[in-house]
Scaffold this active site. Structure first.
Site, short mmCIF file in Angstrom:
data_model
loop_
_atom_site.label_atom_id
_atom_site.label_comp_id
_atom_site.label_asym_id
_atom_site.label_seq_id
_atom_site.Cartn_x
_atom_site.Cartn_y
_atom_site.Cartn_z
N ASN A 36 4.60 11.35 -2.07
CA ASN A 36 3.94 10.37 -3.30
C ASN A 36 4.53 9.22 -3.33
O ASN A 36 5.56 8.74 -3.02
CB ASN A 36 4.49 11.27 -4.57
CG ASN A 36 4.18 10.45 -5.79
OD1 ASN A 36 4.45 9.31 -6.15
ND2 ASN A 36 3.63 11.31 -6.80
N PHE A 95 11.85 15.30 -7.82
CA PHE A 95 13.04 16.02 -7.61
C PHE A 95 13.62 15.47 -6.54
O PHE A 95 14.93 15.08 -6.37
CB PHE A 95 12.86 17.43 -7.69
CG PHE A 95 14.14 18.39 -7.60
CD1 PHE A 95 14.75 18.78 -8.46
CD2 PHE A 95 14.33 18.69 -6.22
CE1 PHE A 95 15.96 19.50 -8.44
CE2 PHE A 95 15.59 19.29 -5.95
CZ PHE A 95 16.21 19.84 -7.09
N ASN A 115 12.65 11.04 -19.14
CA ASN A 115 12.94 10.21 -17.99
C ASN A 115 12.59 8.86 -17.97
O ASN A 115 11.38 8.68 -18.45
CB ASN A 115 12.97 10.88 -16.61
CG ASN A 115 11.89 10.40 -15.88
OD1 ASN A 115 11.76 9.40 -15.39
ND2 ASN A 115 10.78 11.37 -16.00
N LYS A 139 -2.73 10.40 -8.74
CA LYS A 139 -2.00 11.15 -9.88
C LYS A 139 -2.10 10.28 -11.06
O LYS A 139 -1.76 9.26 -11.05
CB LYS A 139 -0.46 11.30 -9.48
CG LYS A 139 0.48 12.07 -10.64
CD LYS A 139 1.47 12.47 -10.10
CE LYS A 139 2.54 13.15 -11.14
NZ LYS A 139 3.87 13.74 -10.74
C1 LIG Z 1 13.33 13.37 -13.70
C2 LIG Z 1 12.03 13.02 -13.35
C3 LIG Z 1 11.54 12.37 -12.44
C4 LIG Z 1 10.17 12.12 -12.04
N1 LIG Z 1 9.94 11.21 -10.81
C5 LIG Z 1 8.63 10.98 -10.65
C6 LIG Z 1 7.98 10.40 -9.43
O1 LIG Z 1 8.84 9.69 -9.06
N2 LIG Z 1 6.87 10.25 -9.32
C7 LIG Z 1 6.03 11.15 -9.90
O2 LIG Z 1 4.72 10.65 -9.46
N3 LIG Z 1 6.15 11.78 -10.77
C8 LIG Z 1 7.65 12.02 -11.30
N4 LIG Z 1 7.97 12.90 -12.25
C9 LIG Z 1 6.78 13.52 -13.02
C10 LIG Z 1 6.66 15.09 -12.69
O3 LIG Z 1 6.22 14.92 -11.26
C11 LIG Z 1 5.47 15.82 -13.16
O4 LIG Z 1 4.44 15.12 -13.27
C12 LIG Z 1 6.10 15.87 -14.75
O5 LIG Z 1 7.31 16.04 -14.86
C13 LIG Z 1 5.45 16.93 -15.57
O6 LIG Z 1 5.55 18.25 -15.00
P1 LIG Z 1 6.76 19.37 -15.63
O7 LIG Z 1 6.66 19.54 -17.08
O8 LIG Z 1 6.72 20.44 -14.95
O9 LIG Z 1 8.29 18.56 -15.27
C14 LIG Z 1 9.25 12.86 -12.66
C15 LIG Z 1 9.66 14.01 -13.44
C16 LIG Z 1 11.09 14.13 -13.93
C17 LIG Z 1 11.34 15.12 -15.14
#
Ligand SMILES: Cc1cc2nc3c(=O)[nH]c(=O)nc-3n(C[C@H](O)[C@H](O)[C@H](O)COP(=O)(O)O)c2cc1C
Length: 350
Positions: free
Chosen positions: A140, A63, A110, A210
Site C-alpha cells: 500500500n 498493521f 488513530n 483505496k
Molecule cells: C492503527 C491503524 C493504522 C492504519 N494505517 C493505515 C495505513 O497506513 N494505510 C491504509 O491504507 N490504511 C490504514 N489503516 C486503515 C485500515 O487498513 C482499514 O481500512 C480500517 O482500519 C478499517 O478496517 P477495520 O475496521 O477492520 O480496522 C489503519 C488502521 C488502523 C486502525
C-alpha cells in the site's frame, strides 16, 4: 478462544495501544512462528485480479506498515497480507499519543500520520521474500507529508515496489495527511492514476485504489467513472472514517483521527454496495471496515466484495479470529447453496 490467547490479549490491553502494537511486531519478528492455522476449505478459494487466493480474508494495511513481519502474519491463516502505507522517505508520523482504544465501542481511533521506514527499507525486506512460501502480498503506497507533487510520490512507490508486490494500492483516503483525501477528486485522481500506471511499467502487478467512507454521491460516481476509465484492477472500500456516530460510548471518541472497527461496518458496507452498483460489478472490490465475524465477512461479500480485510477486530479478539471467520463463512456459503465465494459476490444486488 484458547486460554493462552486470552491471557496474552488481557496482558496486551494493560499496555498503551501503540506500545502493545510495537511489542507484538517485535515478538513476531524475534520468534519463529510455530503456529499453523487450520487447513484451507476449498469453498473459500478464488481467483481475483489474476491472483489465486486460498481464502478471501486479508490483513488490512496499517498493521505491518514497514513490512517487518508479513511472512509470519501469513501463518495466522490470512489469504493475503497488505503492508504499508509506505512513503518514499522514512517518516516519524504525528506526535504521540496517536492511537486510542474505544473498547466499549469495539473501535479504534488513530492519527498515526504514515509513520514508516520508507521505500528503501521496505523494498529490501520484500525483495528477500520467498514467494512460494509467504501469503499473497499487497503493498500500500502513500505520500510523504511535506511532498507537494503527490503523484510523484505514488509513482516512485509504484516503480520501486512493483517487481516485488503481488498487488499495489494507491491510498488516497487516510485522514491524517493534510490534503490527501482531495486526491479522490475527479481531475486529481485521473492524473494520479495515469502517472502511477506509467510508473508501474506494464500491466502487472494489479493496481487497486483505496477510498474513504466519507464521500458524497457525486464523489462516488466520479471515482467509479475514473477508476473504470483508468483501468485500475480493483477498489478497496474503505479506509477509516472522520465521522463520529452519535452513539459512541467511549471517552476517547472525542480524539481526532480516523475511526475503525464496529461503528465503521455500516457506513463502509453502504459505500461498498454503492461502488459495486456504480461499477456494475466490473471491478473487483476488497471490502474492509468493521469486520469481526463470519457474518460480517459474508455481508460484505453479498454487498459486492470479492475479498475482505480486517484490522481493528484483531485487537479485541486476537488472531484466532481469522480461523473462526473462515469456518463460519464457509458454513454460511454452504447453507445458502453457493459453491464458491465468487458465486456469492454481489448476491444482494440480484
Ligand atoms: C492503527 C491503524 C493504522 C492504519 N494505517 C493505515 C495505513 O497506513 N494505510 C491504509 O491504507 N490504511 C490504514 N489503516 C486503515 C485500515 O487498513 C482499514 O481500512 C480500517 O482500519 C478499517 O478496517 P477495520 O475496521 O477492520 O480496522 C489503519 C488502521 C488502523 C486502525
Amino acid at each position: 478462544m484458547a486460554p493462552y490467547s486470552q491471557f496474552v490479549l488481557a496482558l496486551a490491553r494493560l499496555l498503551p495501544p501503540e506500545t502493545s502494537h510495537r511489542l507484538t511486531i517485535k515478538l513476531l519478528g524475534a520468534f519463529p512462528t510455530i503456529r499453523h492455522s487450520a487447513p484451507e476449505d476449498p469453498i473459500l478459494a478464488s481467483r481475483v485480479f489474476g491472483l489465486d487466493f486460498a481464502n478471501p480474508i486479508g490483513l488490512a494495511a496499517g498493521f505491518d506498515k514497514s513490512a517487518e513481519v508479513f511472512a509470519k502474519l501469513g501463518r495466522f491463516g490470512f489469504g493475503f497480507v497488505e503492508v504499508g502505507s509506505v512513503t518514499p522517505l522514512p517518516q516519524a508520523g504525528n506526535p504521540r499519543p496517536r492511537l486510542f482504544r474505544l473498547a466499549e465501542d469495539q473501535a479504534v481511533i488513530n492519527r498515526m500520520g504514515f509513520n514508516n521506514h520508507g521505500l528503501v527499507a521496505v523494498r529490501e525486506r520484500v525483495a528477500r521474500r520467498r514467494r512460494e512460501h509467504g501469503p499473497i502480498l499487497g503493498i500500500n503506497l502513500g505520500k510523504n507529508k511535506e511532498t507537494l507533487d503527490a503523484a510523484a510520490d505514488y509513482a516512485k512507490g509504484a516503480a520501486a515496489l512493483a517487481p516485488n508486490a503481488d498487488y499495489l494500492v494507491v491510498n488516497v483516503s487516510s485522514p491524517n495527511t493534510p490534503g490527501l483525501r482531495d486526491l479522490q477528486g475527479r481531475e486529481a485522481l485521473a492524473e494520479l492514476l495515469a502517472r502511477v500506471m506509467t510508473a508501474r511499467g506494464g500491466e502487472r502487478p494489479p493496481l487497486l485504489l483505496k477510498i474513504a467512507p466519507d464521500l458524497s454521491t457525486a464523489e462516488r460516481r466520479d471515482i467509479a467513472e475514473v477508476a473504470l476509465q483508468a483501468r485500475v484492477d480493483g477498489l478497496i472500500v474503505s479506509n477509516t472514517t472522520t465521522a463520529r456516530p452519535l452513539n459512541l460510548k467511549s471517552p476517547a471518541a472525542k480524539e481526532a483521527g480516523g475511526l475503525s472497527g464496529r461503528p465503521l461496518f455500516g457506513p463502509s458496507t453502504a459505500v461498498l454496495s454503492d461502488m459495486y452498483r456504480l461499477t456494475e460489478g466490473r471491478l473487483p472490490i476488497v471490502g474492509v471496515g468493521g469486520i469481526a465475524s463470519g457474518a460480517d465477512a459474508y455481508a460484505k461479500i453479498r454487498a459486492g466484495a470479492s475479498l475482505v480485510q480486517l484490522y481493528t477486530a484483531l485487537i479485541y479478539h486476537g488472531p484466532d479470529l481469522v480461523d473462526r471467520i473462515k469456518h463460519d463463512l464457509a458454513a454460511r456459503l454452504r447453507a445458502d447453496g453457493f459453491a464458491t465465494v465468487a458465486a456469492a459476490v454481489g448476491a444482494d444486488h440480484r
